[in-house]
Scaffold this motif. Structure first.
Motif, PDB file in Angstrom:
ATOM      1  N   ILE B 218       0.849  -1.276  -0.003  1.00  0.00           N
ATOM      2  CA  ILE B 218       0.144  -0.026  -0.061  1.00  0.00           C
ATOM      3  C   ILE B 218       0.997   1.343  -0.046  1.00  0.00           C
ATOM      4  CG2 ILE B 218      -1.832   1.227   1.085  1.00  0.00           C
ATOM      5  CD1 ILE B 218      -2.632  -1.232   2.274  1.00  0.00           C
ATOM      6  N   THR B 219       1.747   1.395   1.056  1.00  0.00           N
ATOM      7  CA  THR B 219       2.489   2.528   1.132  1.00  0.00           C
ATOM      8  C   THR B 219       3.533   2.866  -0.106  1.00  0.00           C
ATOM      9  OG1 THR B 219       2.383   2.221   3.529  1.00  0.00           O
ATOM     10  CG2 THR B 219       3.986   4.079   2.681  1.00  0.00           C
ATOM     11  N   ILE B 220       3.980   1.769  -0.551  1.00  0.00           N
ATOM     12  CA  ILE B 220       5.174   2.005  -1.728  1.00  0.00           C
ATOM     13  C   ILE B 220       4.320   2.302  -3.131  1.00  0.00           C
ATOM     14  CG2 ILE B 220       6.688   0.954  -2.952  1.00  0.00           C
ATOM     15  CD1 ILE B 220       8.240   0.045  -0.743  1.00  0.00           C
ATOM     16  N   PRO B 221       3.474   1.574  -3.340  1.00  0.00           N
ATOM     17  CA  PRO B 221       2.557   2.045  -4.756  1.00  0.00           C
ATOM     18  C   PRO B 221       1.930   3.389  -4.548  1.00  0.00           C
ATOM     19  CG  PRO B 221       2.022  -0.199  -3.934  1.00  0.00           C
ATOM     20  CD  PRO B 221       2.720   0.298  -2.602  1.00  0.00           C
ATOM     21  N   LEU B 222       1.528   3.595  -3.398  1.00  0.00           N
ATOM     22  CA  LEU B 222       0.757   5.174  -3.382  1.00  0.00           C
ATOM     23  C   LEU B 222       1.922   6.005  -3.361  1.00  0.00           C
ATOM     24  CD1 LEU B 222      -2.209   4.560  -0.719  1.00  0.00           C
ATOM     25  CD2 LEU B 222      -2.235   4.787  -3.266  1.00  0.00           C
ATOM     26  N   SER B 223       3.005   5.861  -3.117  1.00  0.00           N
ATOM     27  CA  SER B 223       4.050   6.984  -3.021  1.00  0.00           C
ATOM     28  C   SER B 223       5.003   6.879  -4.201  1.00  0.00           C
ATOM     29  CB  SER B 223       4.946   7.145  -1.795  1.00  0.00           C
ATOM     30  OG  SER B 223       5.656   5.618  -1.612  1.00  0.00           O
ATOM     31  N   MET B 224       4.475   6.053  -5.094  1.00  0.00           N
ATOM     32  CA  MET B 224       5.305   5.636  -6.345  1.00  0.00           C
ATOM     33  C   MET B 224       5.386   7.262  -7.034  1.00  0.00           C
ATOM     34  SD  MET B 224       6.829   3.245  -7.514  1.00  0.00           S
ATOM     35  CE  MET B 224       7.977   2.902  -8.547  1.00  0.00           C
ATOM     36  N   PRO B 225       4.674   7.975  -7.209  1.00  0.00           N
ATOM     37  CA  PRO B 225       4.916   9.188  -7.926  1.00  0.00           C
ATOM     38  C   PRO B 225       6.069   9.859  -7.364  1.00  0.00           C
ATOM     39  CG  PRO B 225       2.561   9.068  -7.599  1.00  0.00           C
ATOM     40  CD  PRO B 225       3.241   7.938  -6.878  1.00  0.00           C
ATOM     41  N   GLY B 226       6.137  10.161  -5.959  1.00  0.00           N
ATOM     42  CA  GLY B 226       7.269  10.588  -5.476  1.00  0.00           C
ATOM     43  C   GLY B 226       8.547   9.936  -5.585  1.00  0.00           C
ATOM     44  N   ILE B 227       8.454   8.535  -5.460  1.00  0.00           N
ATOM     45  CA  ILE B 227       9.834   7.684  -5.611  1.00  0.00           C
ATOM     46  C   ILE B 227      10.291   8.059  -7.141  1.00  0.00           C
ATOM     47  CG2 ILE B 227      10.836   5.453  -5.932  1.00  0.00           C
ATOM     48  CD1 ILE B 227       8.395   4.589  -3.878  1.00  0.00           C
ATOM     49  N   VAL B 228       9.317   8.160  -8.081  1.00  0.00           N
ATOM     50  CA  VAL B 228       9.851   8.239  -9.505  1.00  0.00           C
ATOM     51  C   VAL B 228      10.521   9.831  -9.432  1.00  0.00           C
ATOM     52  CG1 VAL B 228       9.119   8.318 -11.839  1.00  0.00           C
ATOM     53  CG2 VAL B 228       8.291   6.684 -10.535  1.00  0.00           C
ATOM     54  N   ALA B 229       9.648  10.525  -9.146  1.00  0.00           N
ATOM     55  CA  ALA B 229      10.170  12.107  -9.152  1.00  0.00           C
ATOM     56  C   ALA B 229      11.505  11.991  -8.571  1.00  0.00           C
ATOM     57  CB  ALA B 229       9.267  13.017  -8.596  1.00  0.00           C
ATOM     58  N   GLY B 230      11.767  11.591  -7.303  1.00  0.00           N
ATOM     59  CA  GLY B 230      12.981  11.719  -6.567  1.00  0.00           C
ATOM     60  C   GLY B 230      13.925  11.304  -7.193  1.00  0.00           C
ATOM     61  N   THR B 231      13.849   9.683  -7.661  1.00  0.00           N
ATOM     62  CA  THR B 231      14.945   9.132  -8.269  1.00  0.00           C
ATOM     63  C   THR B 231      15.376   9.924  -9.501  1.00  0.00           C
ATOM     64  OG1 THR B 231      13.373   7.496  -9.092  1.00  0.00           O
ATOM     65  CG2 THR B 231      14.624   6.615  -7.319  1.00  0.00           C
ATOM     66  N   LEU B 232      14.594  10.482 -10.339  1.00  0.00           N
ATOM     67  CA  LEU B 232      14.741  11.244 -11.491  1.00  0.00           C
ATOM     68  C   LEU B 232      15.835  12.372 -11.121  1.00  0.00           C
ATOM     69  CD1 LEU B 232      11.860  11.084 -14.029  1.00  0.00           C
ATOM     70  CD2 LEU B 232      13.916   9.745 -13.997  1.00  0.00           C
ATOM     71  N   LEU B 233      15.181  13.220 -10.135  1.00  0.00           N
ATOM     72  CA  LEU B 233      15.800  14.504  -9.617  1.00  0.00           C
ATOM     73  C   LEU B 233      17.125  14.272  -8.773  1.00  0.00           C
ATOM     74  CD1 LEU B 233      12.866  16.582  -8.255  1.00  0.00           C
ATOM     75  CD2 LEU B 233      14.216  16.996 -10.022  1.00  0.00           C
ATOM     76  N   THR B 234      17.383  13.088  -8.627  1.00  0.00           N
ATOM     77  CA  THR B 234      18.815  12.736  -8.069  1.00  0.00           C
ATOM     78  C   THR B 234      19.578  12.102  -9.311  1.00  0.00           C
ATOM     79  OG1 THR B 234      17.850  11.967  -6.084  1.00  0.00           O
ATOM     80  CG2 THR B 234      19.794  11.376  -6.347  1.00  0.00           C
ATOM     81  N   PHE B 235      19.324  11.201  -9.962  1.00  0.00           N
ATOM     82  CA  PHE B 235      19.886  10.411 -10.882  1.00  0.00           C
ATOM     83  C   PHE B 235      20.511  11.339 -12.000  1.00  0.00           C
ATOM     84  CE2 PHE B 235      20.655   8.136 -14.824  1.00  0.00           C
ATOM     85  CZ  PHE B 235      21.485   7.217 -14.353  1.00  0.00           C
ATOM     86  N   ILE B 236      19.468  12.253 -12.595  1.00  0.00           N
ATOM     87  CA  ILE B 236      20.083  13.174 -13.753  1.00  0.00           C
ATOM     88  C   ILE B 236      21.086  13.912 -13.170  1.00  0.00           C
ATOM     89  CG2 ILE B 236      19.057  14.813 -15.514  1.00  0.00           C
ATOM     90  CD1 ILE B 236      16.481  13.345 -15.572  1.00  0.00           C
ATOM     91  N   PRO B 237      20.916  14.811 -12.415  1.00  0.00           N
ATOM     92  CA  PRO B 237      22.150  15.561 -12.046  1.00  0.00           C
ATOM     93  C   PRO B 237      23.342  14.871 -11.487  1.00  0.00           C
ATOM     94  CG  PRO B 237      20.302  16.026 -10.339  1.00  0.00           C
ATOM     95  CD  PRO B 237      19.868  15.102 -11.350  1.00  0.00           C
ATOM     96  N   ALA B 238      23.049  13.776 -10.681  1.00  0.00           N
ATOM     97  CA  ALA B 238      24.167  13.218 -10.381  1.00  0.00           C
ATOM     98  C   ALA B 238      25.048  12.651 -11.411  1.00  0.00           C
ATOM     99  CB  ALA B 238      23.811  11.940  -9.564  1.00  0.00           C
ATOM    100  N   ALA B 239      24.559  12.098 -12.609  1.00  0.00           N
ATOM    101  CA  ALA B 239      25.291  11.563 -13.752  1.00  0.00           C
ATOM    102  C   ALA B 239      26.025  12.589 -14.235  1.00  0.00           C
ATOM    103  CB  ALA B 239      24.148  10.783 -14.630  1.00  0.00           C
ATOM    104  N   GLY B 240      25.632  13.880 -14.373  1.00  0.00           N
ATOM    105  CA  GLY B 240      26.299  14.779 -14.987  1.00  0.00           C
ATOM    106  C   GLY B 240      27.134  15.533 -14.137  1.00  0.00           C
ATOM    107  N   ASP B 241      27.243  15.308 -12.801  1.00  0.00           N
ATOM    108  CA  ASP B 241      27.991  16.307 -11.773  1.00  0.00           C
ATOM    109  C   ASP B 241      29.535  16.031 -12.016  1.00  0.00           C
ATOM    110  OD1 ASP B 241      27.839  17.830  -9.198  1.00  0.00           O
ATOM    111  OD2 ASP B 241      29.352  16.131  -9.002  1.00  0.00           O
ATOM    112  N   TYR B 242      30.191  17.088 -11.976  1.00  0.00           N
ATOM    113  CA  TYR B 242      31.826  17.011 -11.819  1.00  0.00           C
ATOM    114  C   TYR B 242      32.430  17.604 -10.682  1.00  0.00           C
ATOM    115  CZ  TYR B 242      32.215  21.582 -14.241  1.00  0.00           C
ATOM    116  OH  TYR B 242      32.122  23.018 -14.672  1.00  0.00           O
ATOM    117  N   VAL B 243      31.488  18.180  -9.853  1.00  0.00           N
ATOM    118  CA  VAL B 243      32.356  18.738  -8.700  1.00  0.00           C
ATOM    119  C   VAL B 243      32.801  17.555  -7.555  1.00  0.00           C
ATOM    120  CG1 VAL B 243      32.013  20.146  -6.680  1.00  0.00           C
ATOM    121  CG2 VAL B 243      31.106  20.775  -8.904  1.00  0.00           C
ATOM    122  N   ASN B 244      31.795  16.689  -7.485  1.00  0.00           N
ATOM    123  CA  ASN B 244      32.241  15.766  -6.386  1.00  0.00           C
ATOM    124  C   ASN B 244      33.286  14.648  -6.724  1.00  0.00           C
ATOM    125  OD1 ASN B 244      30.085  15.591  -3.983  1.00  0.00           O
ATOM    126  ND2 ASN B 244      28.806  15.869  -5.821  1.00  0.00           N
TER     127      ASN B 244
END
Lengths: 282, 303
Positions: B218-244
């Motif tokens: 129940i909890t995970i499926p209902l929070s799926m939009p948040g999981i997808v948005a959060g993973t995209l917002l993390t993955f995309i900038p992280a893949a292109g990052d060059y500071v760390n």
């Protein structure tokens, strides 16, 4: 899998839904401590009595706060001033253009809608290094020299989408009947906009502007590709990173942090107070 | 916040009118701006990626050609960096999700009864944004450097070997990426969990599901939009990052990512075609990955 025997009713069940009644709060506290460690570090080291680099603790002093601009001919302060100018100009342009788009997207139907939505979404989904390299390639191809203008052009570009997203939510929650009432009372279109629509949109526009300024102020990657010899605060930090950041950078960062914290907490508290008042009325 | 907007279903516009000259006037300047400073640069990047060196030119002088060989060259030269970028970004995304989910759950679900506490915790989540992310990363570098209190004590307690390093390792880079993008993960998760209707969870346990099953079904499926948005917002900038991954920050010679290589080629070596080809590869790979991911998670309407 059945939990038949342990089934409980009432408030006791509330605790069972989570991960245990003390585990989650304890984790939350630790998580916040972790998130705040580098901030505390930056703040503490702004008082470090260091000479040039700021790596080891050498004693407490207020000097760095009092003489921020007296180091390296005021390089930190110059970079900071550039960041503020760029942030303000880019924010004004991006907020204006973005607000206009947000209103059009919510209030009007047109065929190119999905194309426009995609065009607005893509800059947010493109890694900054690609945005930066693309613009730099473009400026190179056209023969535009890189200076503060090219930084502003770049920052405005990536801020627009964020402004649209933020303002759109506000426009969508706006009752068109209010504007209709304005028209019924013989308001001209511009009167209706400035006296009815704009004041009602202000919270969304302010939020969008703050976000836009924050994004611009902290941007390093896109700036690095399009700044030429102009220094900004993040760029100053990046360049000095190889020899250990002078404490003055920590002073500026800490001051910005405190300023932003006061601003945001103030906004949150006043919002909570307003919600409480409204709840009492309702 | 805009981050939350990714996870927010768009409110239905009330009575949208037919397009008009006003709509055109409102849209045109902003759209033109994006065409001029977002789309055209992408085309420029594509054209640059196909350039060839001028025959008797200096370093940094190129002419337009259809030199597809650039792509083969950068893939051969930089395939470890390409793999590393996506590997590090993926690891950081997973760690950020594991770190953020309980936090967002507490703020969004448990703290509902105390709105003021909830707002203050949200401020704390975004607080790292108020300090330049370069300084945050440098702070970690210094906290975790070889001479630091943390590392020397761990060594004294024999929890770390005497030769153990933290900075300059892949672990440090992934640690930095995770730390820097946690708020991007927490906020969309919070938005999704904040709207979670607790009666569904009650219904689940009324139907004899144990807490774990309730969470999974129940909890995970209902929070799926948040999981997808959060993973995209993390993955995309992280893949292109060059500071760390930079040598002056948390990385070392063996941790360089695509962002570092693009920066070096564009700004130092003046090898514009290589930098452009790598950028195009990065962007194309991300578009494909995101497309597949969004389709598989069944949240296309999110975009």
């Amino acid at each position: 899998m059945s939990a038949r025997g342990r089934r409980s009713t009432g408030p006791a069940r509330q605790g069972r839904i989570g991960l245990g009644s003390w585990l989650l709060p304890a984790y939350t506290i630790l998580a916040f401590v972790f998130l705040l460690i580098p901030i505390v570090y930056t703040f503490v080291f702004s008082f470090n009595d260091s000479v040039k680099s700021n790596i080891a603790w050498r004693g407490f002093t207020f000097d760095k706060w009092l003489n921020v601009c007296n180091v390296e001919g005021g390089a930190v302060c110059e970079a900071f001033a550039n960041s503020v100018i760029i942030g303000v100009v880019a924010t004004v342009i991006a907020t204006t253009l973005g607000t206009m788009i947000a209103i059009a997207l919510v209030r009007y139907r047109f065929r190119a809608r999905s194309v426009i939505s995609l065009l607005l979404f893509l800059p947010m989904a493109t890694p900054e290094v690609v945005l930066g390299a693309g613009l730099a390639a473009q400026f190179l191809a056209v023969g535009v020299p890189k200076d503060i203008t090219t930084i502003i052009l770049a920052h405005t570009m990536f801020c627009i989408s964020f402004v649209v997203v933020t303002v759109k939510a506000r426009v969508a929650s706006l009752d068109p009947a209010l504007e209709e009432a304005g028209r019924d009372l013989y308001g001209s279109p511009s009167q209706v906009f400035w006296r009815v629509t704009f004041p009602l949109l202000t919270p969304g526009i302010v939020a969008a502007a703050l976000l836009s300024f924050a994004l611009s102020f902290d941007d390093f990657i896109i700036t690095n590709f399009n700044s030429g010899s102009v220094s900004t605060f993040p760029k100053y930090v990046y360049i000095s990173a190889s020899r250990g950041i002078p404490a003055e950078a920590n002073v500026i960062a800490s001051a910005v942090f405190l300023f932003a914290l006061v601003l945001v907490i103030g906004a949150q508290v006043s919002r909570a107070a307003r919600a409480k008042r409204l709840a009492k009325l309702g | 916040m805009a981050f939350a907007a990714f996870a927010t279903a768009e409110a239905q516009p009330q009575a949208p009118r037919k397009s008009s000259r006003i709509a055109l006037f409102l849209l045109l300047p902003g759209i033109l701006y994006l065409v001029l400073f977002f789309l055209t640069p992408l085309v420029s990047l594509l054209l640059t990626s196909l350039q060839a060196p001028l025959e008797y030119g200096d370093i940094g002088q190129y002419q337009y050609a259809f030199n597809w060989q650039n792509y083969v060259d950068v893939m051969t030269a930089y395939w470890p960096h390409i793999l590393r970028s996506f590997g590090y970004a993926l690891a950081a995304t997973v760690f950020a999700l594991l770190f953020s989910y309980p936090l967002a759950y507490f703020i969004g679900v448990k703290a509902r009864r105390w709105p003021l506490l909830q707002s203050l915790m949200l401020v704390l989540v975004i607080a790292p944004f108020f300090i330049s992310f370069l300084l945050r990363t440098l702070a970690w570098k210094q906290i975790l450097s070889d001479e630091s209190f943390v590392i020397t004590s761990l060594k004294a307690l024999s929890l770390l070997g005497p030769d153990a390093h933290f900075t300059g390792t892949p672990f440090a880079v992934i640690f930095g990426l995770t730390y820097n993008f946690i708020p991007f993960m927490t906020l969309p998760l919070y938005t999704a969990l904040e709207r979670l209707d607790l009666r569904y969870l009650e219904a689940g346990s009324d139907l004899y599901a144990n807490p774990f099953t309730v969470f999974r079904k129940i909890t995970i499926p209902l929070s799926m939009p948040g999981i997808v948005a959060g993973t995209l917002l993390t993955f995309i900038p992280a893949a292109g990052d060059y500071v760390n991954a930079s040598r002056d920050f948390l990385g070392g010679p063996d941790t360089q990512m695509m962002g570092n290589v693009i920066e070096a080629n564009f700004l130092v070596l003046l090898n514009y075609p290589a930098a452009a080809a790598l950028s195009i590869i990065l962007m194309a790979a991300i578009l494909v990955l995101v497309g597949v991911y969004v389709k598989r998670s069944g949240t296309e309407d999110l975009l």
